[in-house]
Design an enzyme around this catalytic site. Structure first.
Site, short mmCIF file in Angstrom:
data_model
loop_
_atom_site.label_atom_id
_atom_site.label_comp_id
_atom_site.label_asym_id
_atom_site.label_seq_id
_atom_site.Cartn_x
_atom_site.Cartn_y
_atom_site.Cartn_z
N GLY A 14 0.80 -1.40 -0.11
CA GLY A 14 -0.01 -0.05 0.01
C GLY A 14 0.73 1.52 0.04
N SER A 15 1.93 1.30 -0.70
CA SER A 15 2.73 2.68 -0.86
C SER A 15 1.94 3.62 -1.54
CB SER A 15 4.09 2.43 -1.25
OG SER A 15 4.07 1.88 -2.82
N ASN A 16 1.17 3.20 -2.44
CA ASN A 16 0.34 4.03 -3.34
C ASN A 16 -1.07 4.67 -2.40
OD1 ASN A 16 1.35 4.68 -6.08
ND2 ASN A 16 1.26 2.49 -6.12
N MET A 91 -5.42 -6.66 -6.31
CA MET A 91 -5.17 -8.03 -7.25
C MET A 91 -6.03 -8.78 -7.67
SD MET A 91 -1.88 -7.11 -7.31
CE MET A 91 -1.16 -8.38 -8.24
N LEU A 93 -9.49 -9.26 -10.33
CA LEU A 93 -10.06 -8.68 -11.44
C LEU A 93 -11.46 -8.27 -11.04
CD1 LEU A 93 -8.95 -7.94 -14.35
CD2 LEU A 93 -10.03 -10.32 -15.11
N ASN A 108 -7.56 2.96 -11.88
CA ASN A 108 -6.56 1.93 -11.41
C ASN A 108 -5.05 2.58 -11.68
OD1 ASN A 108 -5.18 -0.47 -10.43
ND2 ASN A 108 -5.16 -1.25 -12.58
N HIS A 110 -1.46 1.31 -13.05
CA HIS A 110 -0.68 -0.18 -13.59
C HIS A 110 0.74 0.18 -13.94
CE1 HIS A 110 -0.37 -3.95 -15.48
NE2 HIS A 110 0.47 -3.31 -16.36
C1 GRF Z 1 2.07 -1.19 -7.85
O1 GRF Z 1 3.37 -0.99 -8.79
C2 GRF Z 1 0.75 -0.57 -8.87
O2 GRF Z 1 1.15 -0.12 -9.97
C3 GRF Z 1 0.33 -2.09 -9.01
O3 GRF Z 1 0.89 -2.71 -7.91
C4 GRF Z 1 1.76 -2.25 -7.19
C5 GRF Z 1 1.28 -1.91 -5.76
O4 GRF Z 1 2.15 -1.34 -4.93
N1 GRF Z 1 -1.10 -2.02 -9.54
P1 GRF Z 1 1.65 -0.62 -3.54
O5 GRF Z 1 0.86 -1.96 -2.93
O6 GRF Z 1 0.97 0.43 -3.63
O7 GRF Z 1 3.19 -0.52 -2.91
#
Ligand code: GRF
Length: 191
Positions: A14-16, A91, A93, A108, A110
């Site tokens: 979950g860094s994003n 993760m 679909l 999303n 990607h």
């Molecule tokens: C990221 O590379 C995103 O583009 C992909 O999954 C990864 C998730 O990373 N869909 P994080 O959990 O947000 O660190």
């Protein structure tokens, strides 16, 4: 001013999600109303709690029909009334049931320059293909695997001699900065 309400869906570290939580905490256009994970032990749920945002775990039961699973996700989200669903490393679909519930309101990120390298290992596929540049794509979600309309892309050059781990780390740092920037602009234009 009314803010756009976002629910984040994520399966992993979950860094994003973290960078979106940090941005939204100071944004005039959006707020994160909850974080939902299909993995009970995902670090992203801790990150949500640490940012004082409700953390929901909804895992798919063995042999559970996808429609029922998605119905449970929708039921859990409903109380928070999100306007938008933002996927950040989710993760699974999404099927027709969930897509209909949040029609054209799912985004999303990607880790590739779509339409190149869809699927679960965007950076890995780019690395093995030895391409000159990689990047990330923010797109709307449809029923396909990473095939929805593209909102924005960020390119970066591959560095010769760089390991896959280094590429992935660099890519993720770029994603973490880019995702909130794109969301801010997108939602601002809608208000
Ligand atoms: C990221 O590379 C995103 O583009 C992909 O999954 C990864 C998730 O990373 N869909 P994080 O959990 O947000 O660190």
């Amino acid at each position: 001013m009314t803010k756009v309400k976002i629910a984040i869906l994520a399966s992993g570290s979950g860094s994003n999600a973290e960078s979106i939580l940090k941005w939204a905490a100071n944004s005039d256009v959006a707020e994160v109303v909850c974080v939902l994970s299909d993995k009970r032990k995902a670090l992203v749920l801790e990150r949500a709690k640490n940012n004082n945002v409700p953390a929901l775990a909804v895992s798919k039961k063995k042999n559970e029909d996808r429609t029922y699973f998605e119905q449970r996700m929708i039921a859990n989200l409903e109380g928070y009334r999100p306007d938008w669903i933002v996927l950040a490393g989710f993760m699974k679909l999404l099927g027709p049931h969930f897509l209909k519930a949040y029609d054209k309101k799912i985004i999303n990120i990607h880790p590739s320059l779509l339409p190149l390298f869809p699927g679960i290992d965007g950076y890995g596929d780019a690395y093995r293909a030895n391409v000159a540049e990689s990047g990330c794509t923010i797109h709307y979600v449809n029923a396909g695997m990473d095939t929805g309309e593209i909102i924005a892309q960020k390119k970066f050059a591959l560095i010769s001699g760089e390991s896959f781990e280094e590429l992935k780390e660099r890519g993720l740092a770029i994603e973490n900065k880019f995702y909130p920037e794109v969301l801010e602009k997108l939602f601002k234009d809608m208000l």
